[in-house]
Write a protein that holds these residues in place. Sequence first.
Motif, PDB file in Angstrom:
ATOM      1  N   GLU A 143       0.831  -1.202   0.000  1.00  0.00           N
ATOM      2  CA  GLU A 143       0.000   0.000   0.000  1.00  0.00           C
ATOM      3  C   GLU A 143       0.869   1.257   0.000  1.00  0.00           C
ATOM      4  O   GLU A 143       0.558   2.230  -0.697  1.00  0.00           O
ATOM      5  N   SER A 144       1.948   1.234   0.753  1.00  0.00           N
ATOM      6  CA  SER A 144       2.856   2.378   0.808  1.00  0.00           C
ATOM      7  C   SER A 144       3.507   2.617  -0.553  1.00  0.00           C
ATOM      8  O   SER A 144       3.619   3.765  -1.002  1.00  0.00           O
ATOM      9  N   LEU A 145       3.916   1.556  -1.211  1.00  0.00           N
ATOM     10  CA  LEU A 145       4.512   1.690  -2.539  1.00  0.00           C
ATOM     11  C   LEU A 145       3.500   2.247  -3.539  1.00  0.00           C
ATOM     12  O   LEU A 145       3.825   3.142  -4.325  1.00  0.00           O
ATOM     13  N   ILE A 146       2.288   1.727  -3.486  1.00  0.00           N
ATOM     14  CA  ILE A 146       1.254   2.219  -4.409  1.00  0.00           C
ATOM     15  C   ILE A 146       0.998   3.697  -4.160  1.00  0.00           C
ATOM     16  O   ILE A 146       0.899   4.482  -5.105  1.00  0.00           O
ATOM     17  N   ARG A 147       0.907   4.105  -2.890  1.00  0.00           N
ATOM     18  CA  ARG A 147       0.687   5.517  -2.571  1.00  0.00           C
ATOM     19  C   ARG A 147       1.814   6.392  -3.111  1.00  0.00           C
ATOM     20  O   ARG A 147       1.578   7.490  -3.613  1.00  0.00           O
ATOM     21  N   GLN A 148       3.050   5.911  -2.992  1.00  0.00           N
ATOM     22  CA  GLN A 148       4.198   6.691  -3.464  1.00  0.00           C
ATOM     23  C   GLN A 148       4.192   6.854  -4.980  1.00  0.00           C
ATOM     24  O   GLN A 148       4.608   7.887  -5.499  1.00  0.00           O
ATOM     25  N   PHE A 149       3.738   5.841  -5.689  1.00  0.00           N
ATOM     26  CA  PHE A 149       3.764   5.869  -7.150  1.00  0.00           C
ATOM     27  C   PHE A 149       2.415   6.231  -7.761  1.00  0.00           C
ATOM     28  O   PHE A 149       2.297   6.312  -8.983  1.00  0.00           O
TER      29      PHE A 149
END
Length: 65
Positions: free
Chosen positions: A20-26
């Motif tokens: 989820e953190s990666l998706i939010r960042q990208f």
Amino acid sequence: MPEILDLIEAAQNGNDRAMESLIRQFEPLIIKRSCLFGKLDEDCRQHLTLEFILAVHNFDLKRFD
């Protein structure tokens, strides 16, 4: 970059919060690439998000050791 690599490793090991953190960042890039003629194409955004998740799972962390 080490933070992203740590998140990728955690996501590959099943950590949903890391993914989820990666998706939010990208997400800004995903949204940018999902716009057609100045309007967000929701189907395209969903497809790119899925492709992003698959890319994270297939990412070769050994290249960065």
